[in-house]
Scaffold this active site. Structure first.
Site, PDB file in Angstrom:
ATOM      1  N   ARG A   1      31.356  45.623  40.970  1.00  0.00           N
ATOM      2  CA  ARG A   1      32.462  46.167  40.187  1.00  0.00           C
ATOM      3  C   ARG A   1      32.114  46.231  38.699  1.00  0.00           C
ATOM      4  O   ARG A   1      30.950  46.221  38.336  1.00  0.00           O
ATOM      5  CB  ARG A   1      33.726  45.338  40.479  1.00  0.00           C
ATOM      6  CG  ARG A   1      34.102  45.393  41.970  1.00  0.00           C
ATOM      7  CD  ARG A   1      35.379  44.642  42.252  1.00  0.00           C
ATOM      8  NE  ARG A   1      36.501  45.229  41.535  1.00  0.00           N
ATOM      9  CZ  ARG A   1      37.670  44.611  41.368  1.00  0.00           C
ATOM     10  NH1 ARG A   1      37.861  43.384  41.867  1.00  0.00           N
ATOM     11  NH2 ARG A   1      38.648  45.212  40.718  1.00  0.00           N
TER      12      ARG A   1
ATOM     13  N   PRO B   1      45.886  34.158  39.230  1.00  0.00           N
ATOM     14  CA  PRO B   1      46.834  35.170  38.789  1.00  0.00           C
ATOM     15  C   PRO B   1      46.785  36.481  39.567  1.00  0.00           C
ATOM     16  O   PRO B   1      45.704  36.967  39.914  1.00  0.00           O
ATOM     17  CB  PRO B   1      46.459  35.408  37.321  1.00  0.00           C
ATOM     18  CG  PRO B   1      45.110  34.838  37.150  1.00  0.00           C
ATOM     19  CD  PRO B   1      44.983  33.736  38.148  1.00  0.00           C
ATOM     20  N   ASN B   2      47.966  36.996  39.815  1.00  0.00           N
ATOM     21  CA  ASN B   2      48.201  38.302  40.458  1.00  0.00           C
ATOM     22  C   ASN B   2      47.917  38.322  41.961  1.00  0.00           C
ATOM     23  O   ASN B   2      48.162  39.329  42.617  1.00  0.00           O
ATOM     24  CB  ASN B   2      47.413  39.426  39.761  1.00  0.00           C
ATOM     25  CG  ASN B   2      47.760  39.535  38.293  1.00  0.00           C
ATOM     26  OD1 ASN B   2      48.943  39.616  37.965  1.00  0.00           O
ATOM     27  ND2 ASN B   2      46.778  39.494  37.428  1.00  0.00           N
TER      28      ASN B   2
ATOM     29  N   ASN C   1      40.387  30.938  44.839  1.00  0.00           N
ATOM     30  CA  ASN C   1      40.141  32.268  44.298  1.00  0.00           C
ATOM     31  C   ASN C   1      40.747  32.249  42.894  1.00  0.00           C
ATOM     32  O   ASN C   1      41.958  32.388  42.739  1.00  0.00           O
ATOM     33  CB  ASN C   1      40.789  33.357  45.147  1.00  0.00           C
ATOM     34  CG  ASN C   1      40.454  34.753  44.620  1.00  0.00           C
ATOM     35  OD1 ASN C   1      39.959  34.895  43.506  1.00  0.00           O
ATOM     36  ND2 ASN C   1      40.727  35.770  45.417  1.00  0.00           N
TER      37      ASN C   1
ATOM     38  N   TYR D   1      41.830  45.492  47.361  1.00  0.00           N
ATOM     39  CA  TYR D   1      42.200  44.170  47.897  1.00  0.00           C
ATOM     40  C   TYR D   1      42.831  44.197  49.289  1.00  0.00           C
ATOM     41  O   TYR D   1      43.149  43.138  49.838  1.00  0.00           O
ATOM     42  CB  TYR D   1      43.137  43.460  46.913  1.00  0.00           C
ATOM     43  CG  TYR D   1      42.500  43.223  45.557  1.00  0.00           C
ATOM     44  CD1 TYR D   1      41.369  42.417  45.440  1.00  0.00           C
ATOM     45  CD2 TYR D   1      42.996  43.833  44.404  1.00  0.00           C
ATOM     46  CE1 TYR D   1      40.766  42.221  44.205  1.00  0.00           C
ATOM     47  CE2 TYR D   1      42.403  43.630  43.168  1.00  0.00           C
ATOM     48  CZ  TYR D   1      41.280  42.823  43.076  1.00  0.00           C
ATOM     49  OH  TYR D   1      40.681  42.625  41.862  1.00  0.00           O
TER      50      TYR D   1
ATOM     51  N   GLU E   1      34.286  28.742  45.927  1.00  0.00           N
ATOM     52  CA  GLU E   1      34.856  29.894  45.209  1.00  0.00           C
ATOM     53  C   GLU E   1      34.885  31.107  46.139  1.00  0.00           C
ATOM     54  O   GLU E   1      33.864  31.420  46.757  1.00  0.00           O
ATOM     55  CB  GLU E   1      33.964  30.181  43.994  1.00  0.00           C
ATOM     56  CG  GLU E   1      34.352  31.409  43.202  1.00  0.00           C
ATOM     57  CD  GLU E   1      33.333  31.726  42.090  1.00  0.00           C
ATOM     58  OE1 GLU E   1      32.370  30.944  41.884  1.00  0.00           O
ATOM     59  OE2 GLU E   1      33.499  32.779  41.453  1.00  0.00           O
TER      60      GLU E   1
ATOM     61  N   HIS F   1      36.161  35.337  46.664  1.00  0.00           N
ATOM     62  CA  HIS F   1      36.685  36.598  46.131  1.00  0.00           C
ATOM     63  C   HIS F   1      36.820  37.599  47.258  1.00  0.00           C
ATOM     64  O   HIS F   1      35.930  37.707  48.102  1.00  0.00           O
ATOM     65  CB  HIS F   1      35.745  37.169  45.063  1.00  0.00           C
ATOM     66  CG  HIS F   1      35.577  36.256  43.900  1.00  0.00           C
ATOM     67  ND1 HIS F   1      36.560  36.077  42.956  1.00  0.00           N
ATOM     68  CD2 HIS F   1      34.571  35.409  43.572  1.00  0.00           C
ATOM     69  CE1 HIS F   1      36.155  35.172  42.087  1.00  0.00           C
ATOM     70  NE2 HIS F   1      34.958  34.747  42.436  1.00  0.00           N
TER      71      HIS F   1
ATOM     72  N   ALA G   1      41.251  36.570  37.940  1.00  0.00           N
ATOM     73  CA  ALA G   1      40.709  36.971  36.631  1.00  0.00           C
ATOM     74  C   ALA G   1      40.163  35.783  35.839  1.00  0.00           C
ATOM     75  O   ALA G   1      39.246  35.937  35.017  1.00  0.00           O
ATOM     76  CB  ALA G   1      41.787  37.687  35.831  1.00  0.00           C
TER      77      ALA G   1
ATOM     78  N   ARG H   1      49.108  45.303  45.557  1.00  0.00           N
ATOM     79  CA  ARG H   1      48.255  45.419  44.380  1.00  0.00           C
ATOM     80  C   ARG H   1      46.926  46.094  44.723  1.00  0.00           C
ATOM     81  O   ARG H   1      46.196  45.593  45.585  1.00  0.00           O
ATOM     82  CB  ARG H   1      47.980  43.990  43.899  1.00  0.00           C
ATOM     83  CG  ARG H   1      46.958  43.872  42.834  1.00  0.00           C
ATOM     84  CD  ARG H   1      46.490  42.439  42.633  1.00  0.00           C
ATOM     85  NE  ARG H   1      45.582  42.412  41.508  1.00  0.00           N
ATOM     86  CZ  ARG H   1      44.649  41.505  41.318  1.00  0.00           C
ATOM     87  NH1 ARG H   1      44.499  40.510  42.174  1.00  0.00           N
ATOM     88  NH2 ARG H   1      43.858  41.579  40.274  1.00  0.00           N
TER      89      ARG H   1
END
Ligand code: DQA
Length: 145
Positions: A106, A9-10, A73, A22, A97, A99, A76, A17
């Site tokens: 964070r 998502p996103n 990725n 990012y 995985e 990111h 969320a 964004r």
């Protein structure tokens, strides 16, 4: 060698964004860069992005039929999705995985990945280059099976 790249998502909003976190590359830019690297390594990539958990679960469930590995990725859903974790645990191909940001630097709620225990490995914190590292890790894993 076919590899599936899944974005959660996103991530369709990359480039506009939270650029400070990012970066300014769009998902299309990143996918093109990955395709270039894949070609050099004789790998073929398919890309899938969805903002919907169930669609990602469906895609993972079918991945084994056509792909030697998955680079994902989960965005969320990394921190919330037992369903995506279980889908990864259910298939017998390596899942890497990735990111963009270093999730451990964070907010605390990002420190926990439900995906990491069932992934082959994790790349976190190298900006868009995390995807390239994840892709190379996938190719390495396939070739050294
Ligand atoms: C992310 C990190 C997640 O915590 C966040 O929800 C994202 C992107 C990353 O690539 O850094 O959407 O997966």
């Amino acid at each position: 060698m076919k590899i599936l790249v899944i974005n959660g998502p996103n991530l369709n909003l990359l480039g506009k964004r939270e650029k400070d976190i990012y970066g300014s590359k769009t998902l299309e830019n990143i996918n093109k860069q990955m395709t270039r690297v894949a070609k050099e390594k004789n790998a073929e990539l398919d890309f899938f992005q969805s903002n919907h958990e169930g669609e990602i679960v469906d895609k993972l469930g079918q991945a084994e039929k056509s792909y030697a590995a998955v680079v994902i990725n989960p965005a969320a859903y990394t921190h919330t999705s037992v369903a995506i974790r279980d889908a990864i645990a259910s298939i017998n191909i390596p899942v890497i995985e990735v990111h963009i940001s270093n999730i451990y630097q964070r907010e605390e709620f990002r420190h926990k990945s439900l995906i990491a225990p069932v992934a082959k490995g994790q790349v976190s914190g190298f900006g868009e280059y995390s995807y390239i590292l994840g892709l190379l890790a996938a190719i390495y894993t396939i070739e050294n099976k």
